[in-house]
Design an enzyme around this catalytic site. Sequence first.
Site, mmCIF file in Angstrom:
data_model
loop_
_atom_site.group_PDB
_atom_site.id
_atom_site.type_symbol
_atom_site.label_atom_id
_atom_site.label_comp_id
_atom_site.label_asym_id
_atom_site.label_seq_id
_atom_site.Cartn_x
_atom_site.Cartn_y
_atom_site.Cartn_z
ATOM 1 N N GLU A 50 -24.131 4.399 -12.139
ATOM 2 C CA GLU A 50 -25.450 5.030 -12.095
ATOM 3 C C GLU A 50 -25.754 5.880 -13.331
ATOM 4 O O GLU A 50 -26.908 6.006 -13.733
ATOM 5 C CB GLU A 50 -25.600 5.891 -10.836
ATOM 6 C CG GLU A 50 -25.758 5.087 -9.549
ATOM 7 C CD GLU A 50 -24.451 4.700 -8.892
ATOM 8 O OE1 GLU A 50 -23.378 4.897 -9.523
ATOM 9 O OE2 GLU A 50 -24.470 4.209 -7.754
ATOM 10 N N PHE A 112 -22.437 10.180 6.234
ATOM 11 C CA PHE A 112 -21.814 9.345 5.209
ATOM 12 C C PHE A 112 -22.738 9.255 3.991
ATOM 13 O O PHE A 112 -23.927 8.990 4.130
ATOM 14 C CB PHE A 112 -21.545 7.948 5.783
ATOM 15 C CG PHE A 112 -20.977 6.998 4.756
ATOM 16 C CD1 PHE A 112 -19.732 7.236 4.189
ATOM 17 C CD2 PHE A 112 -21.697 5.882 4.356
ATOM 18 C CE1 PHE A 112 -19.216 6.372 3.231
ATOM 19 C CE2 PHE A 112 -21.188 5.018 3.402
ATOM 20 C CZ PHE A 112 -19.941 5.261 2.840
ATOM 21 N N GLN A 113 -22.199 9.475 2.832
ATOM 22 C CA GLN A 113 -22.926 9.449 1.552
ATOM 23 C C GLN A 113 -24.108 10.415 1.535
ATOM 24 O O GLN A 113 -25.154 10.129 0.971
ATOM 25 C CB GLN A 113 -23.368 8.024 1.187
ATOM 26 C CG GLN A 113 -22.172 7.127 0.880
ATOM 27 C CD GLN A 113 -22.533 5.821 0.188
ATOM 28 O OE1 GLN A 113 -23.594 5.267 0.417
ATOM 29 N NE2 GLN A 113 -21.630 5.317 -0.653
ATOM 30 N N LYS A 162 -33.636 7.239 4.211
ATOM 31 C CA LYS A 162 -33.661 5.818 4.547
ATOM 32 C C LYS A 162 -34.704 5.494 5.620
ATOM 33 O O LYS A 162 -35.416 4.492 5.521
ATOM 34 C CB LYS A 162 -32.272 5.376 5.029
ATOM 35 C CG LYS A 162 -32.187 3.873 5.265
ATOM 36 C CD LYS A 162 -30.763 3.400 5.485
ATOM 37 C CE LYS A 162 -30.748 1.873 5.585
ATOM 38 N NZ LYS A 162 -29.400 1.337 5.767
ATOM 39 N N MET A 479 -14.478 15.073 -33.468
ATOM 40 C CA MET A 479 -15.080 16.391 -33.606
ATOM 41 C C MET A 479 -14.164 17.460 -33.017
ATOM 42 O O MET A 479 -14.051 18.559 -33.547
ATOM 43 C CB MET A 479 -16.460 16.423 -32.949
ATOM 44 C CG MET A 479 -17.277 17.653 -33.294
ATOM 45 S SD MET A 479 -17.529 17.850 -35.072
ATOM 46 C CE MET A 479 -19.068 16.968 -35.296
#
Lengths: 569, 163
Positions: A50, A112-113, A162, A479
Amino acid sequence: MELTGAEIVIRCLQEEQVEYVFGYPGGAVLFIYDELFKQDKVKHVLVRHEQAALHAADGYARSSDKVGVALVTSGPGLTNAVTGIATAYMDSIPMVVISGQVPTYAIGEDAFQEVDAVGITRPCVKHNFLVKDPKDIAPTLKKAFYLAKTGRPGPVLVDIPKDVSNQKAVYEYPSSISIRSYNPVGKGDSSQIRRAAQMLLEAKRPMIYSGGGVVLSGASAQLKDLVQLVGAPCTNTLMGLGGYPANDKQFVGMLGMHGTYEANMAMQYCDVLVAIGARFDDRVIGNVEHFAQVPRKIIHIDIDPSSIAKRVKVDVPIVGELKLVLDELLAVLRSSKQKPDAGDMAAWWKQVDEWRVKGGGLRYKNSTEVIKPQFVIETLHQITGGDAFVTSDVGQHQMWAAQYYKFNHPRRWINSGGLGTMGFGLPAAMGVQLINPGATVACVTGEGSIQMNIQELSTCKQFHLPIKVLSLNNRYLGMVRQWQQFFHGNRYSESYMDALPDFVKLAEAYGHIGMRIVNPADVEPALREAFSRKNDLVFMDFQTDSTENVFPMVPGGKGLSEVILAEDL
Amino acid sequence: MRHIISLLMENEAGALSRVAGLFSARGYNIESLTVAPTEDATLSRMTIVTSGSDAVIEQINKQLNKLVDVVSVMDLSDGEHLERELMLVKVKAVGEMREEIKRMTDIFRGRIIDVSNSTYTIELTGSRAKLDNFLQAIERDLILETVRTGTSGIGRGDRILKV
């Protein structure tokens, strides 16, 4: 007309003429993905993580003037996206991020999630919304696009549970929107603009310093006119490169920590400084107290009042849309009988040119034995005619690309300036290539950064994105190593990249072409070959000098004139 | 310097956390913060008492204005204004102290709003300094519990914060 929430989401995206959505499906966004499947106006780009969806949408937005759109699921989908959201926020990039959420009835139950998406993203978005009713989806998305692209742009998150995406509501896309608490500015204050003009006409040592705001607002033409009318030297920040053409003689290069000596000295010793769409950040002017020791008048033009007088005291603040403010400023200057004093200006340029000589320009000692990273960038510039879109990751290679690739046009230099996000370059290049099909897109990276999102080579294969990846592989987090050498007694703590993969084989495993370039003599032929392959992604693993450092350097916390030049070491 | 900032914001879920989050993220002080809906149910009115240099206060005002949910901001300290805070104090009140505390409450124009065999609960309204003074005037051991709302403020006369 009654539609489900998911249908409404897709309809809204169509209304906004969104061509590409970058995303990754999951449980909470299944209804939305189902509707995506049933139409072909909005195309979906399936990334492999993502974070990359956000950077791709970001690169898409930076290289065009469109709003980037990303779609992620709840929980880990959203948390993976946070780095990308914060990256866009720090650089003021217009984006709309749609995230799935667990059903409304499960919110707060550690489902969940489930994560509190609005809470987690709150400090790194321009605004965010949790939509609890399908009838609110259309007005909320309308607001999201409006907020993202107006005023100081930024990412806006819309979190959709959802069940909301599955419930029906009457759909109507609002034709316009107004938010009583949000009124982006337009024109600047005319009396302040007249004051600024007078100050500029009377200046003996004027300097113009412009940032990412000029690029974002499309005010490059106005900037160029202003610089030429006043006759002042002009510098760009890292974010502002391309805002003023690098090949113009009044351009003194990038300023800041790794800016040119002449740009930094001119910033320090000018008598009137015009800051345009820039914010005097710590990497640009270094130590604020040191900067304030030298008296100078500051005119600051920005769309965001909170950027003005944040780190430095400003004499003439002008809040407004850059294009409109600059148009008005130009009109005042042109109509004035007074002109900048030619004698003063000649003396000022004599001083600037002396600094150019003293600083010695951007330079490095080339070698026939080992590839110098700067040489790779110079050759890249040469064979792409300075016209490529160049994305970068973060570190030494980013600074060399900024220094040695001379950008003459805005929106060609795509990098994470504010947040400094490693892993940005490759996914950003995907977005750039999609909105600019047929254009030459180069991703300048390092062996450290590229491994932070290397999985996107797979996305590039799926969507036939012929990006040219230039990995400046010095076997170090360069760096970090440079700072350890300068400031930490050569103790190279964890900055060596051991057990690197065979990048040629890796590129090939993803179905691309890989090249390893070891000899300086092979740099140009390799780049020519790679860029002649118009339809292929070519991954170039340049084995570069691991001891090379970025110069000039203004160490952290130091003033602009306390610079380390290459010969000082 | 101490500043008292008033703002009107959309009465929406999460609006308070945007303001509170802004203060903590940017390291600004919050001495007190009060919020409640106004006569217009779509708006909440918030009073924040903060402190900082002029530059910090300027940034606080600008950053608050930048929040999309914030409709308008007024720094009450820029002009004439009134401040009030409500305090409830429960004190031990037995024997001759019952009369003493009653007297003290009257002096401070407070009211005793609940009485038990051994306690008084006192309601007191005023400036922060007045409430502080009252607490100082009462023997520390007698104080069982204090609750303060934080300061609310309003401009004097024609200084009005309204949409």
